[in-house]
Motif scaffolding. Sequence first.
Motif, mmCIF file in Angstrom:
data_model
loop_
_atom_site.group_PDB
_atom_site.id
_atom_site.type_symbol
_atom_site.label_atom_id
_atom_site.label_comp_id
_atom_site.label_asym_id
_atom_site.label_seq_id
_atom_site.Cartn_x
_atom_site.Cartn_y
_atom_site.Cartn_z
ATOM 1 N N GLU A 244 0.777 -1.328 0.168
ATOM 2 C CA GLU A 244 -0.072 0.030 0.132
ATOM 3 C C GLU A 244 0.852 1.285 0.104
ATOM 4 N N GLU A 245 2.028 1.304 0.709
ATOM 5 C CA GLU A 245 2.760 2.486 0.719
ATOM 6 C C GLU A 245 3.518 2.640 -0.591
ATOM 7 N N TYR A 246 3.372 1.798 -1.530
ATOM 8 C CA TYR A 246 3.942 2.037 -2.814
ATOM 9 C C TYR A 246 2.820 2.364 -3.702
ATOM 10 N N TRP A 247 1.789 1.480 -3.824
ATOM 11 C CA TRP A 247 0.661 1.698 -4.478
ATOM 12 C C TRP A 247 -0.292 2.892 -4.335
ATOM 13 N N VAL A 248 -0.409 3.208 -3.300
ATOM 14 C CA VAL A 248 -1.272 4.588 -2.955
ATOM 15 C C VAL A 248 -0.581 5.813 -3.471
ATOM 16 N N PRO A 249 0.467 6.217 -3.277
ATOM 17 C CA PRO A 249 1.045 7.349 -3.717
ATOM 18 C C PRO A 249 0.983 7.358 -5.268
ATOM 19 N N LEU A 250 1.155 6.234 -5.911
ATOM 20 C CA LEU A 250 1.332 6.104 -7.340
ATOM 21 C C LEU A 250 -0.226 6.715 -7.935
ATOM 22 N N LEU A 251 -1.156 5.752 -7.354
ATOM 23 C CA LEU A 251 -2.477 6.036 -7.739
ATOM 24 C C LEU A 251 -2.839 7.682 -7.617
ATOM 25 N N VAL A 252 -2.459 8.014 -6.457
ATOM 26 C CA VAL A 252 -2.935 9.376 -6.240
ATOM 27 C C VAL A 252 -2.449 10.436 -7.327
ATOM 28 N N ARG A 253 -0.979 10.190 -7.491
ATOM 29 C CA ARG A 253 -0.308 11.137 -8.547
ATOM 30 C C ARG A 253 -1.096 10.781 -9.765
ATOM 31 N N ALA A 254 -1.370 9.444 -10.078
ATOM 32 C CA ALA A 254 -1.943 9.112 -11.459
ATOM 33 C C ALA A 254 -3.290 9.847 -11.526
ATOM 34 N N THR A 255 -4.018 10.026 -10.497
ATOM 35 C CA THR A 255 -5.382 10.444 -10.554
ATOM 36 C C THR A 255 -5.203 11.940 -10.777
ATOM 37 N N ALA A 256 -4.133 12.740 -10.179
ATOM 38 C CA ALA A 256 -3.985 14.020 -10.445
ATOM 39 C C ALA A 256 -3.595 14.533 -11.701
ATOM 40 N N VAL A 257 -2.842 13.465 -12.377
ATOM 41 C CA VAL A 257 -2.282 13.815 -13.901
ATOM 42 C C VAL A 257 -3.492 13.582 -14.625
ATOM 43 N N LEU A 258 -4.345 12.499 -14.471
ATOM 44 C CA LEU A 258 -5.363 12.063 -15.213
ATOM 45 C C LEU A 258 -6.530 13.369 -15.087
ATOM 46 N N MET A 259 -6.741 14.142 -14.250
ATOM 47 C CA MET A 259 -7.486 15.383 -13.985
ATOM 48 C C MET A 259 -6.837 16.315 -14.720
ATOM 49 N N SER A 260 -5.623 16.551 -14.643
ATOM 50 C CA SER A 260 -4.970 17.795 -15.390
ATOM 51 C C SER A 260 -5.036 17.354 -17.197
ATOM 52 N N ALA A 261 -4.907 16.114 -17.237
ATOM 53 C CA ALA A 261 -5.183 15.872 -18.923
ATOM 54 C C ALA A 261 -6.564 16.168 -19.293
ATOM 55 N N LEU A 262 -7.420 15.699 -18.608
ATOM 56 C CA LEU A 262 -8.977 15.703 -18.846
ATOM 57 C C LEU A 262 -9.306 17.480 -18.819
ATOM 58 N N VAL A 263 -8.785 18.192 -17.996
ATOM 59 C CA VAL A 263 -9.026 19.780 -18.157
ATOM 60 C C VAL A 263 -8.343 20.271 -19.261
ATOM 61 N N ALA A 264 -6.964 19.950 -19.704
ATOM 62 C CA ALA A 264 -6.413 20.330 -20.900
ATOM 63 C C ALA A 264 -7.126 20.028 -22.150
ATOM 64 N N CYS A 265 -7.325 18.650 -22.161
ATOM 65 C CA CYS A 265 -8.023 18.309 -23.621
ATOM 66 C C CYS A 265 -9.377 19.012 -23.762
ATOM 67 N N VAL A 266 -10.065 19.276 -22.601
ATOM 68 C CA VAL A 266 -11.454 20.084 -22.956
ATOM 69 C C VAL A 266 -10.925 21.601 -23.167
ATOM 70 N N ALA A 267 -9.975 22.044 -22.628
ATOM 71 C CA ALA A 267 -9.671 23.432 -22.770
ATOM 72 C C ALA A 267 -9.085 23.562 -24.258
ATOM 73 N N ALA A 268 -8.438 22.498 -24.772
ATOM 74 C CA ALA A 268 -7.875 22.686 -26.175
ATOM 75 C C ALA A 268 -8.744 23.004 -27.221
ATOM 76 N N LEU A 269 -9.980 22.429 -27.005
ATOM 77 C CA LEU A 269 -11.069 22.729 -28.089
ATOM 78 C C LEU A 269 -11.372 24.249 -28.231
ATOM 79 N N ASP A 270 -11.014 25.033 -27.449
ATOM 80 C CA ASP A 270 -11.251 26.615 -27.548
ATOM 81 C C ASP A 270 -9.895 27.033 -27.770
ATOM 82 N N ALA A 271 -9.857 27.827 -28.945
ATOM 83 C CA ALA A 271 -8.659 28.266 -29.334
ATOM 84 C C ALA A 271 -8.028 29.396 -28.600
#
Length: 369
Positions: A244-271
């Motif tokens: 858990e001490e290895y999986w949980v930090p990785l999953l937390v960081r991956a979730t933050a990266v996915l949230m940023s990727a989602l926001v960036a992809c939606v915002a990229a539709l606006d010039a």
Amino acid sequence: MVGNPYRYRAALQQLDNRHATAGCLLALLFVIPFAASSCSMAALLVSAALYSAVVVPVAAGLLPLSAVIGRLRSLLQALERSQALGVLRQAWFCSLWLHEVYSQLDGIHATTNQVLFFLLSEKLLCPDQRLSCLYVLLCYTVLAYLWRSLHTRQWSQLLHETSAADFIKLTTAFVVVRLGRGVAMSLVLLTFSLHFNHLEPGGAYVLFTATYFLLTQYRGEAGEETAAVSCARYLDLPVLEGLEEYWVPLLVRATAVLMSALVACVAALDASLLPLALLVGYSNVYVAGLRAAERLWEPLESQLAVVSAFPLASRSELRRRGDSTCAVCLDEMRPPGARVTPCDHVFHGACLRRCALQFGQCPLCKAPL
């Protein structure tokens, strides 16, 4: 710390003074919203980034001025050597140099990612609430500091006093100082609420940004025991195999990266939001992903490699053996958390990993693992 406690206390006090100086200097960034009417957002962001990443660390003594001068000198020398390569090659070289410098600045990645994420989320969720992202981020930061200041101090530091009167004095002083900081932070929040009383970000924006702030502020490192790791241990998921001490930090960081990727992809539709979306994609997705792979995935992979050679025991195989108790921890084994050794013994994956690392042999028959 043990051999020379006086020197340790002096060094610790010096470090605290540097952090206090940096905090006072960073407080000047709170005047940025008042300059938004006369300056462009791009100029304010660039100025704030340079001030936070270069001026404040150098003035507080956290970053040597010689290091900054050496970096600039190496860049100028490399540009002089590459004048014949063309403008595009020089621009590509400068971008690589900036990427190298930014990747090595460990102390500003979380703050930079939070500012960019909050700003882009504001453009998408509440575009009419201009600069509300700074106020919301300030509130979260102050609350996080208040929680850390009130809860992380070890009370055992006061227990070396033998006199009851001295102990009461120290305890009273401790409570007064902590409550004083809490009142000061509350006054800061009240002051900014009076200045920004016209801002009303929606509930979706507050919830979305609060989730990202918690993921990036308390992300943890590989092998670190955090509150999220303790919750994962309480759930006792066999698939994690005690990592858990290895999986949980990785999953937390991956979730933050996915949230940023989602926001960036939606915002990229606006010039109009494309430059900011590209900046979020670089800082919050690309750089954050590389750092997560280097600091979180590689340690987890090394831990998984210890037991990857041992196959997983299925439910039918455990039923066939008639005994599903681990011989190391005497707890019941459930798939997919049980593994079979070459000597045909079954243990928990976590128990087998510890035995392989410490002893290198089977706990039952002493066969080499």
